[in-house]
Design an enzyme around this catalytic site. Structure first.
Site, PDB file in Angstrom:
ATOM      1  N   THR A   1       0.814  -1.220   0.000  1.00 51.45           N
ATOM      2  CA  THR A   1       0.000   0.000   0.000  1.00 51.45           C
ATOM      3  C   THR A   1       0.844   1.264   0.000  1.00 51.45           C
ATOM      4  O   THR A   1       0.316   2.375  -0.027  1.00 51.45           O
ATOM      5  CB  THR A   1      -0.965   0.020   1.206  1.00 51.45           C
ATOM      6  OG1 THR A   1      -0.203  -0.047   2.420  1.00 51.45           O
ATOM      7  CG2 THR A   1      -1.936  -1.153   1.151  1.00 51.45           C
TER       8      THR A   1
ATOM      9  N   TYR B   1      16.421  -6.320  13.250  1.00 54.51           N
ATOM     10  CA  TYR B   1      16.023  -6.105  11.853  1.00 54.51           C
ATOM     11  C   TYR B   1      17.049  -6.722  10.913  1.00 54.51           C
ATOM     12  O   TYR B   1      16.706  -7.467   9.992  1.00 54.51           O
ATOM     13  CB  TYR B   1      15.889  -4.607  11.578  1.00 54.51           C
ATOM     14  CG  TYR B   1      15.715  -4.260  10.116  1.00 54.51           C
ATOM     15  CD1 TYR B   1      14.483  -4.439   9.487  1.00 54.51           C
ATOM     16  CD2 TYR B   1      16.767  -3.750   9.359  1.00 54.51           C
ATOM     17  CE1 TYR B   1      14.316  -4.131   8.144  1.00 54.51           C
ATOM     18  CE2 TYR B   1      16.613  -3.434   8.016  1.00 54.51           C
ATOM     19  CZ  TYR B   1      15.384  -3.617   7.413  1.00 54.51           C
ATOM     20  OH  TYR B   1      15.222  -3.312   6.088  1.00 54.51           O
TER      21      TYR B   1
END
Length: 264
Positions: A16, A154
């Protein structure tokens, strides 16, 4: 080179905004029927609106699902049981001192960044293999090779994607299905712009100055000396998804501006 993905269905997770939306648009520009996936209906609708002017825009469709868990992945699979191209782009990150990263933080980053791709690939790869054609990509990061001290969890999750991608490519050897990881560097996404803006405010400099300072202080080996655009990352993804990339598999494809200090 003309890339034609007409007749192909492509699923792009986390699409998105940012890199995911740029990939979705690039695939739709090449004629693919793109499935946009996100957690909010409004954002999915807005993403679909941006694809309307593309070659495959009329075929684009959306699925609202939270892929951070098994139930969300199953919801996407139920809505779209088949795909020719799967781009595992969904990912989260956050700056946090190693000694403050709790077990829950590790669990969250692995559920989103790694296991979402595992679950979806496990499903879609089977039918790709049966048809003798498919493309699977994992959006990793140069942080997989240069683990950032400020967000170790991460970097480790992105390194895991490297192993996952290579292993799955071996499992699908000779099938006509290629599997690759894509390694972007600092990219001017909405999230990165907000991150830089916050740092700029804290240090009393402009956003442009802060972007240059960030690279100088955190990614000094960059050769392009700027943030990449999402479209530049998407260009590589579209090529890797194309019929022309049929001999490229099991690879870590870098689009990180030369940050990684390696000639391999």
């Amino acid at each position: 080179m003309i890339i034609d993905l007409s007749g192909k269905t492509a699923i792009v997770t986390g699409s998105t905004g940012g890199i995911g939306l740029a990939i979705a648009r690039g695939l739709a520009d090449a004629g693919a029927a793109v499935v946009v996936c996100g957690r909010e209906q409004g954002k999915v609708d807005a993403a679909l609106a941006t694809l309307r002017g593309t070659q495959g825009g009329a075929l684009a469709r959306g699925v609202v699902a939270d892929l951070a868990g098994a139930a969300g992945c199953q919801a996407l699979i139920a809505a779209e049981p088949e795909a020719d191209i799967l781009i595992n782009n969904l990912g989260i990150y956050g700056v946090k001192d190693f000694f403050e990263i709790e077990d829950a933080d590790w669990e969250e980053v692995f559920q989103v960044n790694v296991l979402s791709g595992v679950r979806l690939s496990r499903h879609y790869a089977r039918s790709m293999q049966a048809r003798g054609w498919g493309r699977i990509q994992f959006i990793s990061s140069e942080s997989a090779l240069n683990i950032p001290a400020e967000m170790v969890h991460y970097g480790v999750s992105k390194a895991a994607l490297q192993g996952l991608s290579r292993g799955l490519a071996k499992a699908l050897a000779g099938s006509g299905v290629t599997v690759n990881s894509i390694l972007p560097g600092p990219t001017r996404t909405e999230g990165a712009v907000a991150f830089i803006a916050k740092m700029a405010e804290q240090r009393g400099v402009s956003q442009g100055e802060m972007e240059s300072l960030f690279l100088k202080e955190n990614r000094p080996s960059t050769l392009i000396r700027r943030f990449a655009s999402p479209e530049e990352v998407a260009n590589l993804c579209v090529y890797a998804a194309s019929p022309q990339a049929s001999a490229t598999t099991g690879a870590a494809l870098r689009v990180e501006g030369g940050i990684v200090e390696s000639i391999t």
